[in-house]
Design a protein around this motif. Structure first.
Motif, mmCIF file in Angstrom:
data_model
loop_
_atom_site.group_PDB
_atom_site.id
_atom_site.type_symbol
_atom_site.label_atom_id
_atom_site.label_comp_id
_atom_site.label_asym_id
_atom_site.label_seq_id
_atom_site.Cartn_x
_atom_site.Cartn_y
_atom_site.Cartn_z
ATOM 1 N N GLY A 24 21.571 -28.811 -1.921
ATOM 2 C CA GLY A 24 22.965 -27.838 -1.542
ATOM 3 C C GLY A 24 22.748 -26.340 -1.602
ATOM 4 O O GLY A 24 23.227 -25.432 -0.901
ATOM 5 N N ALA A 25 22.018 -25.999 -2.804
ATOM 6 C CA ALA A 25 21.632 -24.614 -3.026
ATOM 7 C C ALA A 25 20.590 -23.953 -2.173
ATOM 8 O O ALA A 25 20.594 -23.083 -1.885
ATOM 9 C CB ALA A 25 21.842 -24.269 -4.759
ATOM 10 N N THR A 26 19.486 -24.885 -2.424
ATOM 11 C CA THR A 26 18.346 -24.448 -1.372
ATOM 12 C C THR A 26 18.464 -24.330 -0.141
ATOM 13 O O THR A 26 17.835 -23.325 0.374
ATOM 14 C CB THR A 26 17.020 -25.384 -1.849
ATOM 15 N N MET A 27 19.253 -25.230 0.520
ATOM 16 C CA MET A 27 19.370 -24.929 1.934
ATOM 17 C C MET A 27 20.114 -23.553 2.613
ATOM 18 O O MET A 27 19.867 -23.279 3.760
ATOM 19 C CB MET A 27 19.882 -26.309 2.547
ATOM 20 N N THR A 28 20.739 -22.997 1.515
ATOM 21 C CA THR A 28 21.500 -21.731 1.840
ATOM 22 C C THR A 28 20.378 -20.344 1.891
ATOM 23 O O THR A 28 20.756 -19.422 2.224
ATOM 24 C CB THR A 28 22.457 -21.648 0.840
ATOM 25 N N LEU A 29 19.250 -20.581 1.185
ATOM 26 C CA LEU A 29 18.562 -19.522 0.839
ATOM 27 C C LEU A 29 17.913 -18.773 2.070
ATOM 28 O O LEU A 29 17.925 -17.855 2.033
ATOM 29 C CB LEU A 29 17.512 -19.971 -0.102
ATOM 30 N N PRO A 30 17.704 -19.576 3.124
ATOM 31 C CA PRO A 30 16.968 -18.727 4.501
ATOM 32 C C PRO A 30 18.112 -18.227 5.262
ATOM 33 O O PRO A 30 17.908 -17.446 6.106
ATOM 34 C CB PRO A 30 16.229 -19.851 5.194
ATOM 35 N N ALA A 31 19.346 -18.401 4.717
ATOM 36 C CA ALA A 31 20.467 -17.769 5.408
ATOM 37 C C ALA A 31 20.231 -16.058 5.474
ATOM 38 O O ALA A 31 20.018 -15.791 4.242
ATOM 39 C CB ALA A 31 21.802 -18.518 5.053
ATOM 40 N N ASP A 32 20.871 -15.375 6.225
ATOM 41 C CA ASP A 32 20.917 -13.982 6.258
ATOM 42 C C ASP A 32 22.289 -13.478 5.285
ATOM 43 O O ASP A 32 22.026 -12.644 4.680
ATOM 44 C CB ASP A 32 20.889 -13.575 7.531
ATOM 45 N N ILE A 33 22.987 -14.205 5.454
ATOM 46 C CA ILE A 33 24.307 -13.761 4.648
ATOM 47 C C ILE A 33 25.067 -14.862 4.267
ATOM 48 O O ILE A 33 25.146 -15.790 4.801
ATOM 49 C CB ILE A 33 25.407 -13.241 5.511
ATOM 50 N N ARG A 34 25.238 -14.984 2.696
ATOM 51 C CA ARG A 34 25.785 -15.781 1.976
ATOM 52 C C ARG A 34 27.185 -15.640 1.373
ATOM 53 O O ARG A 34 27.144 -14.475 0.926
ATOM 54 C CB ARG A 34 24.939 -16.460 1.088
ATOM 55 N N ILE A 35 28.180 -16.008 1.680
ATOM 56 C CA ILE A 35 29.770 -15.834 1.401
ATOM 57 C C ILE A 35 30.128 -17.091 0.590
ATOM 58 O O ILE A 35 29.990 -18.024 0.880
ATOM 59 C CB ILE A 35 30.723 -15.450 2.481
ATOM 60 N N ALA A 36 30.846 -16.782 -0.587
ATOM 61 C CA ALA A 36 31.387 -17.882 -1.413
ATOM 62 C C ALA A 36 32.827 -17.682 -1.699
ATOM 63 O O ALA A 36 33.138 -16.751 -1.833
ATOM 64 C CB ALA A 36 30.399 -17.719 -2.760
ATOM 65 N N SER A 37 33.264 -18.824 -1.818
ATOM 66 C CA SER A 37 34.771 -18.740 -2.279
ATOM 67 C C SER A 37 34.807 -18.752 -3.760
ATOM 68 O O SER A 37 33.766 -19.025 -4.319
ATOM 69 C CB SER A 37 35.482 -20.094 -1.929
ATOM 70 N N ASP A 38 35.984 -18.379 -4.293
ATOM 71 C CA ASP A 38 35.837 -18.366 -5.771
ATOM 72 C C ASP A 38 35.842 -19.498 -6.412
ATOM 73 O O ASP A 38 35.779 -19.604 -7.664
ATOM 74 C CB ASP A 38 37.401 -17.527 -6.173
ATOM 75 N N THR A 39 35.939 -20.874 -5.619
ATOM 76 C CA THR A 39 35.559 -21.954 -6.271
ATOM 77 C C THR A 39 33.996 -22.199 -6.158
ATOM 78 O O THR A 39 34.090 -23.682 -6.605
ATOM 79 C CB THR A 39 36.534 -23.103 -5.763
#
Length: 191
Positions: A24-39
């Motif tokens: 779930g964390a590694t598949m976000t890495l090739p993304a260009d922009i990562r935005i997270a909620s406070d949770t």
């Protein structure tokens, strides 16, 4: 999945709402922009499971956050919150949970409404490919040629009368899939 995201011509924006641990964390890495909620919570927990990082994360993670931060998160395998992800530059913003999707949609709208698709696709390819460059001269060599002085006026895109009348800027014709001259990444192997 990571290779497909990396091979995309279009920018990829990830919204993380809740736990992103392991794949779930590694598949976000090739993304260009990562935005997270406070949770949101993140974890590269492979070492705690007797495994090593997968999905090309050993290439992506140090380039996204730097080697020291990558080593800390991978070797400890601990789960951390969105504020630590922001401090470590894994995400570019942390927003309240109810504002996550509106924030992501606003960024996507900004890109689609105000930029050239070809320019964005080429810029994406250049920025990612330059992470492995040995010097600034490699990037300089790939920069487009510049015109000087009076030539500049002739190279500006023309605004059509209809676009001008409707208050819109003209946009270049073409699409990333038909107008770009660079080579795509290696084909993705399907299982």
């Amino acid at each position: 999945m990571s290779l497909r995201i990396a091979a995309s011509h279009k920018p990829v924006i990830v919204a993380v709402n809740g736990p992103a641990v392991g794949v779930g964390a590694t598949m976000t890495l090739p993304a260009d922009i990562r935005i997270a909620s406070d949770t949101a919570r993140f974890g590269f927990v492979f070492a705690r499971r007797g495994n090593v990082p997968e999905a090309a994360s050993s290439w992506f993670l140090p380039r996204v956050v730097g080697i020291s931060q990558a080593m800390e998160w991978v070797t400890t395998g601990r789960v951390f919150d969105a504020q630590e992800a922001l401090a470590g530059q894994l995400v570019s913003r942390v927003v309240p949970q109810d504002g996550l999707l509106p924030t992501v949609y606003a960024i996507a709208d900004e890109i689609t409404q105000n930029t050239s698709a070809v320019s964005v696709a080429l810029s994406r390819r250049l920025l990612w490919s330059m992470l492995g460059a040995e010097s600034l001269w490699e990037a300089h060599r790939l920069d487009p040629p510049r015109s000087s002085g009076s030539d500049r006026a002739r190279t500006r895109p023309r605004v059509s009368p209809r676009s001008w009348r409707n208050g819109r800027r003209s946009s270049p014709r073409g699409s990333p899939s038909t107008s770009m001259s660079y080579q795509r990444g290696p084909p993705v192997q399907r299982r």
